[in-house]
Design a protein around this motif. Sequence first.
Motif, PDB file in Angstrom:
ATOM      1  N   THR A 184       5.748   1.899  57.790  1.00  0.00           N
ATOM      2  CA  THR A 184       6.194   3.270  58.032  1.00  0.00           C
ATOM      3  C   THR A 184       7.660   3.261  58.462  1.00  0.00           C
ATOM      4  OG1 THR A 184       3.964   3.916  58.712  1.00  0.00           O
ATOM      5  CG2 THR A 184       5.775   5.357  59.381  1.00  0.00           C
ATOM      6  N   GLY A 185       8.429   4.142  57.888  1.00  0.00           N
ATOM      7  CA  GLY A 185       9.847   4.206  58.193  1.00  0.00           C
ATOM      8  C   GLY A 185      10.717   3.405  57.233  1.00  0.00           C
ATOM      9  N   PHE A 186      10.109   2.694  56.300  1.00  0.00           N
ATOM     10  CA  PHE A 186      10.862   1.947  55.285  1.00  0.00           C
ATOM     11  C   PHE A 186      11.322   2.964  54.235  1.00  0.00           C
ATOM     12  CE2 PHE A 186      11.468  -1.344  51.989  1.00  0.00           C
ATOM     13  CZ  PHE A 186      12.148  -2.287  52.743  1.00  0.00           C
ATOM     14  N   GLY A 187      12.588   3.367  54.269  1.00  0.00           N
ATOM     15  CA  GLY A 187      13.082   4.481  53.485  1.00  0.00           C
ATOM     16  C   GLY A 187      13.203   4.190  52.002  1.00  0.00           C
ATOM     17  N   PRO A 188      13.417   5.257  51.183  1.00  0.00           N
ATOM     18  CA  PRO A 188      13.543   5.092  49.725  1.00  0.00           C
ATOM     19  C   PRO A 188      14.704   4.188  49.321  1.00  0.00           C
ATOM     20  CG  PRO A 188      13.173   7.396  50.310  1.00  0.00           C
ATOM     21  CD  PRO A 188      13.425   6.669  51.594  1.00  0.00           C
ATOM     22  N   GLY A 189      15.818   4.259  50.058  1.00  0.00           N
ATOM     23  CA  GLY A 189      16.950   3.409  49.707  1.00  0.00           C
ATOM     24  C   GLY A 189      16.641   1.936  49.877  1.00  0.00           C
ATOM     25  N   ARG A 190      16.014   1.585  50.993  1.00  0.00           N
ATOM     26  CA  ARG A 190      15.660   0.185  51.226  1.00  0.00           C
ATOM     27  C   ARG A 190      14.581  -0.259  50.241  1.00  0.00           C
ATOM     28  NH1 ARG A 190      14.698  -1.077  57.449  1.00  0.00           N
ATOM     29  NH2 ARG A 190      15.228  -3.175  56.716  1.00  0.00           N
ATOM     30  N   THR A 191      13.655   0.656  49.932  1.00  0.00           N
ATOM     31  CA  THR A 191      12.627   0.315  48.939  1.00  0.00           C
ATOM     32  C   THR A 191      13.261   0.021  47.593  1.00  0.00           C
ATOM     33  OG1 THR A 191      11.041   1.735  50.088  1.00  0.00           O
ATOM     34  CG2 THR A 191      10.517   1.097  47.828  1.00  0.00           C
ATOM     35  N   GLY A 192      14.231   0.850  47.184  1.00  0.00           N
ATOM     36  CA  GLY A 192      14.901   0.616  45.908  1.00  0.00           C
ATOM     37  C   GLY A 192      15.639  -0.705  45.877  1.00  0.00           C
ATOM     38  N   ARG A 193      16.320  -1.046  46.967  1.00  0.00           N
ATOM     39  CA  ARG A 193      17.026  -2.324  47.006  1.00  0.00           C
ATOM     40  C   ARG A 193      16.060  -3.492  46.944  1.00  0.00           C
ATOM     41  NH1 ARG A 193      20.095   0.680  50.755  1.00  0.00           N
ATOM     42  NH2 ARG A 193      19.030  -0.236  52.550  1.00  0.00           N
ATOM     43  N   LEU A 194      14.906  -3.351  47.626  1.00  0.00           N
ATOM     44  CA  LEU A 194      13.907  -4.420  47.588  1.00  0.00           C
ATOM     45  C   LEU A 194      13.350  -4.591  46.176  1.00  0.00           C
ATOM     46  CD1 LEU A 194      12.046  -6.495  48.882  1.00  0.00           C
ATOM     47  CD2 LEU A 194      10.528  -4.619  49.572  1.00  0.00           C
ATOM     48  N   ILE A 195      13.033  -3.486  45.518  1.00  0.00           N
ATOM     49  CA  ILE A 195      12.501  -3.571  44.156  1.00  0.00           C
ATOM     50  C   ILE A 195      13.539  -4.164  43.215  1.00  0.00           C
ATOM     51  CG2 ILE A 195      11.650  -2.213  42.200  1.00  0.00           C
ATOM     52  CD1 ILE A 195       9.659  -2.553  44.494  1.00  0.00           C
ATOM     53  N   GLN A 196      14.798  -3.785  43.386  1.00  0.00           N
ATOM     54  CA  GLN A 196      15.848  -4.335  42.519  1.00  0.00           C
ATOM     55  C   GLN A 196      15.969  -5.847  42.695  1.00  0.00           C
ATOM     56  OE1 GLN A 196      17.945  -2.479  40.156  1.00  0.00           O
ATOM     57  NE2 GLN A 196      17.956  -4.638  39.569  1.00  0.00           N
ATOM     58  N   ARG A 197      15.862  -6.335  43.922  1.00  0.00           N
ATOM     59  CA  ARG A 197      15.923  -7.777  44.146  1.00  0.00           C
ATOM     60  C   ARG A 197      14.742  -8.485  43.482  1.00  0.00           C
ATOM     61  NH1 ARG A 197      17.439  -6.191  49.868  1.00  0.00           N
ATOM     62  NH2 ARG A 197      19.711  -6.373  49.950  1.00  0.00           N
ATOM     63  N   LEU A 198      13.571  -7.899  43.597  1.00  0.00           N
ATOM     64  CA  LEU A 198      12.397  -8.498  42.944  1.00  0.00           C
ATOM     65  C   LEU A 198      12.554  -8.479  41.423  1.00  0.00           C
ATOM     66  CD1 LEU A 198       9.543  -6.979  45.146  1.00  0.00           C
ATOM     67  CD2 LEU A 198      10.490  -9.289  45.262  1.00  0.00           C
ATOM     68  N   CYS A 199      13.120  -7.398  40.888  1.00  0.00           N
ATOM     69  CA  CYS A 199      13.377  -7.336  39.447  1.00  0.00           C
ATOM     70  C   CYS A 199      14.358  -8.435  39.029  1.00  0.00           C
ATOM     71  CB  CYS A 199      13.932  -5.967  39.066  1.00  0.00           C
ATOM     72  SG  CYS A 199      12.757  -4.602  39.184  1.00  0.00           S
TER      73      CYS A 199
END
Length: 423
Positions: A184-199
């Motif tokens: 909880t509190g993990f914002g959309p911007g941080r989520t996007g950066r995390l997904i981009q790193r995994l990609c």
Amino acid sequence: MDTGVPMTTIDHPARAALVDELHARPFPTISVPSTAWIVALRPERRSDRDRKAERAQLDRLIEKACQTPPPPEATHWIGRLGPLTLKWENHTEFVTFLVWGPEEKEVLRLAGDILEDAEGMRIASARFRIMQVDGDELVKEGLVAQHTADSLAAARVIDDQAVVACDFRPDAAGDMHFSVFCRTGFGPGRTGRLIQRLCDIETYRAMAMLGLIRTREMGAELAQAEASLSAGVSRLNDGASDAEETLQHLLDVAAQLERLVARASFRLSATKAYERIVNDRIASLREVRFHGRQTFGEFMSRRFDPAMRTVEATDRRLTGLTERARRAGELLRTRVEVDRSRQNRELLASMDRRSDEALRLQHTVEGLSVVAISYYAVGLVLYLVGPVQEVLPVGKPVLAAVVTPIVVLLTWAALRRIRSRLH
């Protein structure tokens, strides 16, 4: 307003492009919960890549959603296609499509459209289930429900703000499955950066592994070239072998190795660059082990890193063989030059001997020439002094005996003078 910059200052022509490069390929903004899907497409051979066809595929997708396409020179684009968001990136060797949205069914539908209209071959694709979960027990239940492979890697990332997991095994559709559990509190911007790193980890891992395929293809040719080079080097000290033939053999081996270098240099260099990106992206996750599971870094160190070491070893082997062939060729060329110098010395010595013989023969001929010329000259002189003989109290034999030495000396002196002028 005074900006403090002289009005005569002129910007470098590339300044704007260099600044824009810092902001190129922005991170996506992904809300939780969501589903994301990425695919990387590339031609079978790098020379066959058609960038216009790849761009046309993006334009067709955008046209369906009545969106404005990016400018022709753009290398990335982010826009909405109905309820979904699409991120397109044009890389050096491949193009990627990243789709995300709240409904998994809609994401997979657009994924099917992209693959159906794909320009190039799929090198990597992955599906991400992004969920908001608090508590390790719920995360473990999610892992059991979504992953069954023994190769599952899971780790706490970004200071324990999320847990990521993947078994690195494609499903029936060819997609890798990643699970992302956000606190909880993990914002959309941080989520996007995390997904981009995994990609990036998945995409560049696949591209880096192409180097392993190339090294396996080169294995037989490298072994053959190495055996031929060893055979050529072993003949360097064989005095019975023909140096010219051995040199041609080494030149053929060197040419074969240069062809291998030309074919493999780009792929091996690209593999090193992709490996560094993968390791950098894994390091940026700041992984911590999750309940005894192996982390992404540990998984890569056991499977991915040995493959990269194989590529690196093959690169060193190819470079070493090329250098050996060059050194052997130089040694043999030196030997050939020494042999030729020795042959030239022997030839010059033989020419000196022939010159001496010719000089001695010339002196002999000169002596004979003096006798022959004197013989005819004496006859002419006797004819000239014939009238004088009538008044002299000497006979012809005595006159000939007196004239002959004088004529011989004069003839010898004349020939010496002629020879001295010639030299």
